[in-house]
Write an enzyme that holds these catalytic residues in place. Sequence first.
Site, PDB file in Angstrom:
ATOM      1  N   ARG A  21      14.662   2.437  -8.579  1.00 48.49           N
ATOM      2  CA  ARG A  21      13.747   1.494  -9.218  1.00 48.49           C
ATOM      3  C   ARG A  21      12.697   1.046  -8.204  1.00 48.49           C
ATOM      4  NH1 ARG A  21      11.300  -3.436  -8.810  1.00 48.49           N
ATOM      5  NH2 ARG A  21      13.241  -4.369  -8.070  1.00 48.49           N
ATOM      6  N   ASP A  22      13.044   0.175  -7.300  1.00 50.65           N
ATOM      7  CA  ASP A  22      12.085  -0.317  -6.317  1.00 50.65           C
ATOM      8  C   ASP A  22      11.550   0.818  -5.450  1.00 50.65           C
ATOM      9  OD1 ASP A  22      10.562  -1.969  -4.761  1.00 50.65           O
ATOM     10  OD2 ASP A  22      12.180  -3.301  -4.179  1.00 50.65           O
ATOM     11  N   HIS A 214      17.338  -9.547  -0.799  1.00 50.12           N
ATOM     12  CA  HIS A 214      16.532  -8.325  -0.963  1.00 50.12           C
ATOM     13  C   HIS A 214      15.547  -8.280   0.195  1.00 50.12           C
ATOM     14  CE1 HIS A 214      14.420  -5.225  -3.477  1.00 50.12           C
ATOM     15  NE2 HIS A 214      13.371  -5.640  -2.760  1.00 50.12           N
ATOM     16  N   HIS A 216      12.831  -6.218   2.980  1.00 47.41           N
ATOM     17  CA  HIS A 216      11.906  -5.131   3.279  1.00 47.41           C
ATOM     18  C   HIS A 216      11.776  -4.996   4.793  1.00 47.41           C
ATOM     19  CE1 HIS A 216       9.957  -4.126  -0.717  1.00 47.41           C
ATOM     20  NE2 HIS A 216      10.835  -5.064  -1.010  1.00 47.41           N
ATOM     21  N   CYS A 247       6.359  -3.239  -3.377  1.00 54.10           N
ATOM     22  CA  CYS A 247       5.876  -3.898  -4.597  1.00 54.10           C
ATOM     23  C   CYS A 247       4.407  -3.572  -4.829  1.00 54.10           C
ATOM     24  CB  CYS A 247       6.062  -5.411  -4.463  1.00 54.10           C
ATOM     25  SG  CYS A 247       5.401  -6.342  -5.865  1.00 54.10           S
ATOM     26  N   ASN A 256      11.674  -0.784   1.468  1.00 55.38           N
ATOM     27  CA  ASN A 256      12.875  -1.601   1.554  1.00 55.38           C
ATOM     28  C   ASN A 256      13.649  -1.272   2.831  1.00 55.38           C
ATOM     29  OD1 ASN A 256      13.321  -2.863  -1.380  1.00 55.38           O
ATOM     30  ND2 ASN A 256      12.452  -0.830  -1.596  1.00 55.38           N
TER      31      ASN A 256
END
Length: 317
Positions: A21-22, A214, A216, A247, A256
Amino acid sequence: MSRANAIYPADRVTLREVGLRDGLQIAKSLPTTEAKIAWLEAERAAGVRHHEIGSFLPASRFPQFADIDAMIAAGERLDVHSAALTLNERGAEAAIQTAIRELGCVVSATEEHSQANMHRSREAAVELVGKIVAMRDAQAPDKLVNAGIAMALGCSISGNVDPEEVVRLSEACLEAGADIVGIADTVGYAGPKAVGALCARMEKLCGRQPFIIHLHDTRGMGVANASAALDNGARVIDASLGGLGGCPFAPGATGNVVFEDIVFLSESMGFTTGIDLDRLKDVRRIAEEAMPCDEFHGALHRAGTPKNADWQAKSLV
């Protein structure tokens, strides 16, 4: 036991692989559905049980997630805990009709990012969490609702972020019915001190309920920040295979934190993950072949597992 504790037990570390996803949000080369399913299958074989597998977003704008139904079906066949992003009511309505197990909502820590990302105020975003919870309760009570606070440790649009605001918004999301909240260093601004301090605040707020961190690795602090998070009560960590991702609405939000490196960090700190690092190499090969135009990262991949590592992946079943 709460819904969230059943999926994310408080007595162990859970690693969520968000590459599907990300990791694909700003990808230069998009893997086929067959490659994505092979990726998911190989991770399941390596012991990964928690995955973000896509987003309920318009296929015309985000074609990498047009196969969300096929990914959900694959997740169910493999019996993994699947999560997907639902940025608005339409996405949530679609998600509730599927077998996806977790609905992800986003609330920005700053008003500027909230408007850029969702075209809503922060308070309207919290209200949306409550609406999605109500929809879930009425139609699919077994699903989790996850509310993530974006830009929680610094915003690329407005700069500094007040930790009090992050805690306030997290509490508001819980009061709106979210099963679990998360805090995101969306653009990789933070260092270990800030991450540790905010995680300690989140642990105090959530108590025995888990929260998600979460991270990065934009400025090379991802692993150090994950270590600080683990030291201060975080037990659920997002990471992406090979450090993919970022993002599209956050300037400078490169990849990430690397999933393989976080597995190694967790195990080296004494937290059993149940994930076989050697078998993750198979997953990486699948992803690299499917995404030839994208850059993969990872210190563990470069150097290999140390020969003196005295732990092995253990089943958590």
